[in-house]
Each structure stands twice: as C-alpha cells, then as structure tokens.
Design a protein around this motif. Structure first.
Motif, PDB file in Angstrom:
ATOM      1  N   ALA A 124       0.839  -1.215   0.000  1.00  0.00           N
ATOM      2  CA  ALA A 124       0.000   0.000   0.000  1.00  0.00           C
ATOM      3  C   ALA A 124       0.868   1.257   0.000  1.00  0.00           C
ATOM      4  O   ALA A 124       0.565   2.230  -0.696  1.00  0.00           O
ATOM      5  N   VAL A 171       1.175   4.622  -2.613  1.00  0.00           N
ATOM      6  CA  VAL A 171       1.217   6.024  -2.188  1.00  0.00           C
ATOM      7  C   VAL A 171       2.487   6.701  -2.699  1.00  0.00           C
ATOM      8  O   VAL A 171       2.442   7.803  -3.258  1.00  0.00           O
ATOM      9  N   SER A 173      -5.386  -2.132  -2.585  1.00  0.00           N
ATOM     10  CA  SER A 173      -5.151  -1.044  -3.555  1.00  0.00           C
ATOM     11  C   SER A 173      -6.411  -0.247  -3.873  1.00  0.00           C
ATOM     12  O   SER A 173      -6.339   0.953  -4.181  1.00  0.00           O
ATOM     13  N   LEU A 184      -7.272   3.250  -2.503  1.00  0.00           N
ATOM     14  CA  LEU A 184      -6.282   4.254  -2.887  1.00  0.00           C
ATOM     15  C   LEU A 184      -6.526   4.722  -4.320  1.00  0.00           C
ATOM     16  O   LEU A 184      -6.606   5.912  -4.596  1.00  0.00           O
ATOM     17  N   ILE A 205      -4.342  11.008  -1.272  1.00  0.00           N
ATOM     18  CA  ILE A 205      -4.078   9.786  -0.493  1.00  0.00           C
ATOM     19  C   ILE A 205      -2.785   9.982   0.288  1.00  0.00           C
ATOM     20  O   ILE A 205      -1.946  10.794  -0.088  1.00  0.00           O
ATOM     21  N   ALA A 222      -3.506   4.546   3.511  1.00  0.00           N
ATOM     22  CA  ALA A 222      -2.968   3.242   3.108  1.00  0.00           C
ATOM     23  C   ALA A 222      -3.051   2.253   4.270  1.00  0.00           C
ATOM     24  O   ALA A 222      -3.465   1.099   4.096  1.00  0.00           O
TER      25      ALA A 222
END
Lengths: 226, 226
Positions: free
Chosen positions: B105, B109, B176, B179, B190, B195
């Motif tokens: 995650a 980002v 995912s 996000l 984000i 995350a």
C-alpha cells in the motif's frame, strides 16, 4: 453517476426531466438540454472530441449563448457534473446497515452494467484526466454524494449497529472502491457477488473498529481530539 | 504502474535501463526507447495528442519502423504497457501478512505522490478510456501484477496467518482499491494513513472470512467445488 441520477442524465430526452431540482423556467430547461448534449458528445467522442459546436447543434442552444454562459468545453463539462450533483438522490434506507450498503453496492453494479448509464459515467471520469476543471467538478460531485451516503452510517449508529465515533466517509467509500477499481483501473467485470463481497469486507472492517478513529459521525469534541 | 516498475518506466533515460528483463540486443533497446517516448508523449499530451511522429522524434526510431512494428498509436501504447509488465518486480516480503500489505500500500502512495511516476501511470489509465487495445493491455498488466501479489497471501497461509482456501486476488486488490478509487474516481488526496486504513480493513475482512469462498490459494479440488 450512480443509480438514478446517472439514469436521469443519460435517459432524459426531455430537457425538463423529472428529478431535476429546478424543474421550471427557461434557464433550467436550457441548462438541462445543454447537459444532455454534453453527455451525448462525451459518450460519442470523449472529451478530446467534444466541441461547443456539437453542443450547440444537439441542444438547440445558440453557440453565442454557450460561449457567454459556459465559456468553453471545460465549463460545459464541469456544469454537467454540477447539475448531476443537484439531483434528489438519497441513499438506500432498508432498515439495516447491511441492507443499505448492499443496496448501494448493487446500484453501482446496475448503473455500470447498463451501457447508456455506464457510458456517461465513464465519460465524466475520463474527462477528469484531461481537464483540471472537470476533475474539480468530479471531486465535488463525489464529495457531495458520499456526504449524502453518511446518513446510512448515522442511522446504523442510531440503531446501535455501529459504535461512534467513526469515519463514515471512509466506510461508505470502502463499499464502492473495489467496484470502481475493477471497472476503471484493472478493467475487470463486476457483478452482484463482487458487490456483496465488498459489503461484507466493509462490514467486517467497521465491526473490527478499522474506521473508528474518524471524526465525522457521532464524535464529541473530546472524542475527536482523543 | 506501482513502485519500481513505474519508476523504471518513467525514470529511465537509458533505453537499456536496469530491471528490463531483456537487457541486451538492439531490438530490446529500440523497444525501450519507443516505450519511453510513448510515456513522455502520454504524459505531455495525453492519449488524444499522442502521434507516431512524436514517438519517432523522441525515440530516434524511424517512423517507417514504428508503423511496421507497432502499426499505430494504439499499438504503441499497448506495447508500452506490455513492456511495463515484463519487469522483475516482486511483491514485498517482510515476514508478515500485515507488513507485506502495508509495504504494498505504501508503494502505491509513494508511486502516485511522485509527480513523474504518477503522470505516466495516470496517462496509461487514462488511455484505457479511449482505446480498447490500451484497456486490454491495462487489464493484462494488472492481472499479471496481482497474480504476483498472490505470493503474499500464499506465504501468509503457509505461516498459518490465514486459513485456506481463500480468494487471494480479491484480498490483494482490496488493499489497492481504496487508494486508486480516491486518486482517479473521487479525486481525493491519499497518504500513508489512508494506506494503513486500507490494510487494516483488508486484514479485518480476511480474518472474518470475507475472502474465504475463493478458489485461488490453498484450494484442493474438493474444497474448491464445495
């Protein structure tokens, strides 16, 4: 872009379609006719192919008027999204959190498996990649949409189904996310089974306290600060 | 489009950048140079503005060669995605399910808050709205990507962190999804906090058995049929 609002947008041949918040008046009718022409153009040609000329031809509104009121294609697209956000859509109210979230998820599946609705919704999402003003309008549209959806969480808290405070916005977004992710990023099919899995995941996360550190629903000033 | 592969794509000025699976050969170098030019063009002008002329000029590869090998802009974009999928990226292996999902995650980002990487990733996702071949290539790219990510779930099952059988693909996608949903649909920012929330939600859902009816990891023929 979900459920009825999208259906109104895509399906209304009449400028003054039912469900439009301001049903009366020449201005409202003009705006709706222009919106319909914008959606038709986006669906047919995409953002790059949309022209003020196309909108004039398909709305019956003179080009001079379009330029004066909407300025350019970006302004036309942004206003179509603004208008979509002014509908009377309310989130499902089935009497239980699970029922509400499930109805919400099924609305996404129904909308995006109906080619006409999917095309206009998808065209708006696509336009946001190419126009900062369209992206801004899309952001505002969804912000407003999900604020309405927080009522689902508020009712669940009131019924004692969930403990407050919690991040209602994150919870309702978590239901839609796996569906939109597959539609527009991984480009995979979606169906009701997947929608139900998204709901089950959101519920499990909510019950496990994953959204508990939010400050949107049921937070007292003290609780929010903690 | 996540982490290193996207970084390779966007950052490699050298046609034979490290990490390319077929480092040697004039053909591989040409293909990588063309890929870089395609990404630069998509980032600068978007899919509608990308031309074979632009790619020829920026790759140093003759237009005749481009037309012969890639046929048109759609072919060029699809091959750039195919090439992105041929990198040596492997999912994080931190020793725990939570650690792996969190690293995954955070990679999303990091990728999408780096403007250069975000631009090329976003351009590919945008191209899929306008070209069925690009959409097909994006679908294949992510299918392959998430198949690699299933190793995370397989290891968790082997360590006894999760009970098999379960739908590993749905589990890794669920990390995912929130996000990408905010990046490209609701157009919200984000960060690592979001995350971590996505990871916590995925873990809670997995532990509650939400992904238990799958048939991808740890399923025996009997279990899969049940």
């Amino acid at each position: 872009m979900t459920g009825e609002s999208a259906r109104d947008k895509a399906g209304s041949a009449e400028p003054s379609a039912p469900g439009t918040r301001r049903p009366g008046g020449r201005t409202a009718r003009t705006r709706a006719a222009v919106r319909d022409a914008v959606l038709a153009g986006l669906t047919e040609y995409g953002y790059p192919g949309l022209t003020v000329e196309y909108v004039a031809e398909h709305s019956g509104v003179h080009k001079t008027t379009l330029y004066r009121r909407w300025k350019d294609v970006e302004g036309l697209v942004a206003d179509a999204l603004d208008l979509a956000g002014e509908d009377s859509w309310t989130p499902p109210d089935t009497g239980s959190l699970e029922g509400d979230l499930r109805a919400l998820a099924h609305e996404v599946v129904t909308s995006f498996t109906d080619p006409a609705v999917a095309a206009s919704g998808s065209a708006m999402i696509a336009a946001a990649f190419q126009s900062e003003r369209a992206a801004e309008a899309l952001r505002a549209y969804y912000a407003e949409r999900f604020t309405r959806c927080e009522a689902i969480v508020e009712r669940a808290v009131a019924r004692g189904e969930l403990a407050a405070p919690l991040d209602a916005g994150a919870l309702v977004r978590s239901v839609s996310a796996p569906l939109f992710f597959r539609l527009f990023i991984t480009r995979e099919p979606i169906d009701r089974t997947l929608a139900d899995q998204a709901v089950a995941a959101a519920l499990a996360a909510a019950r496990a306290g994953v959204f508990a550190d939010g400050d949107t629903v049921g937070a007292t000033p003290d609780a929010a600060a903690s």
